[in-house]
Design an enzyme around this catalytic site. Structure first.
Site, short mmCIF file in Angstrom:
data_model
loop_
_atom_site.label_atom_id
_atom_site.label_comp_id
_atom_site.label_asym_id
_atom_site.label_seq_id
_atom_site.Cartn_x
_atom_site.Cartn_y
_atom_site.Cartn_z
CE LYS A 60 -55.19 -35.32 14.99
NZ LYS A 60 -54.60 -36.64 15.32
NE ARG B 158 -61.12 -49.00 22.84
CZ ARG B 158 -60.42 -48.25 23.69
NH1 ARG B 158 -59.86 -47.13 23.25
NH2 ARG B 158 -60.29 -48.59 24.95
CG ASP C 66 -64.82 -39.33 20.32
OD1 ASP C 66 -65.56 -39.99 19.55
OD2 ASP C 66 -63.58 -39.33 20.23
#
EC number: 2.7.6.1
Length: 284
Positions: free
Chosen positions: A186, A92, A212
């Site tokens: 969102k 990441r 996910d």
């Protein structure tokens, strides 16, 4: 081809060896009194190709252990080493988020490219990290296995990604579940209020499968689950390939209304109900 297990993937390595119809090589792992890592290949090696399976849950230990295993195998005459890191640590940190930062996975890619001949992983967070490697970098997808696991647990579900970036996971799962898919969007209603809802589908009176690649703190998914419940969703199952589940992540999810949390054995946890052994064998 021999299969060699790191200390963090002993059960997964056994499953892979069994599927390949080969014996799991005996390895001794221990620590010195000062906590340094020790590895020893116990079995005699009569093969010039080895597969190391070592996930990186305890990242730094796994990386050092892998380096030592590679060195030991080369000394035993192994010419070709494939590293299978089902969960690839530091993936990441694939770019500089702030000035002066190390691009961690790039630094590690240089090391791996010098000690192994091929690297296999499962659902890396960003696939572009393959460009950091000078050896073949192969990745598999465990989402179909997750979808198969929940197939008989949900009634006419919709499949949701927690955000647009994970939409491909939802699409993959939807094909197996023969279901509609969407992502959660969102919408800021005011400076203090955000609405989270499926972009186009209605979750009211529907079972929901949220999928996910990784669940870390669980905060985002727990918020989504809570709002889906408020919107009338029925049974909700949350799934991920890598169940990192830091701290009270599971508690957040169950408190929000999740019926079940499902992960794989790329990152061993109490929700690792699906094995990626077959995915790995297909990639080998």
């Amino acid at each position: 081809m021999i299969v060699v297990s790191g200390s963090q993937s002993q059960n997964l390595a056994f499953k892979v060896a069994k599927l390949l119809n080969t014996k799991l090589t005996r390895v001794e792992y221990k620590r010195f009194p000062d906590n340094e890592i020790y590895v020893r290949i116990v079995d005699e090696i009569n093969d010039d190709e080895a597969v190391i399976i070592n996930t990186q849950k305890n990242q730094n230990d796994a990386i050092v252990e892998t380096i030592l295993l590679c060195d030991a195998l080369r000394d035993e005459g192994v010419k070709k080493i494939t590293l299978v890191a089902p969960y690839l640590a530091y993936a990441r940190q694939d770019k500089k988020f702030n000035p002066g930062e190390a691009i961690s996975i790039r630094a590690l890619a240089k090391i791996y490219s010098n000690i192994v001949d091929k690297l296999i992983t499962i659902n890396p967070h960003e696939t572009h990290i393959k460009d950091f490697f000078t050896i073949p970098f192969i990745y598999g997808d465990a989402v179909p296995k997750l979808a198969e696991y929940v197939k008989d647990k949900l009634n006419d579900p919709i499949v949701l990604a927690p955000d647009k970036g994970a939409l491909e996971f939802a699409k993959t799962a939807s094909k197996i579940l023969n279901a509609e898919y969407d992502y959660l969007e969102k919408t800021r209603l005011s400076p203090t209020e955000i609405q989270i809802a499926p972009k186009t589908l209605d979750a009211k009176d529907r079972d929901v499968f949220i999928v996910d690649d990784i669940i870390s703190t669980g905060g985002t998914m727990a918020t989504a689950v809570k709002l889906l419940k408020e919107q009338g969703a029925k049974k909700i199952i949350a799934a991920c390939v890598h169940p990192v589940l830091i701290g009270d992540a599971l508690n957040k999810l169950y408190s929000a209304g999740v019926e079940e949390v499902v992960g794989t054995d790329t990152y061993l946890s109490e929700v690792s109900k699906v094995s990626v052994a077959e995915v790995i064998v297909d990639l080998l």
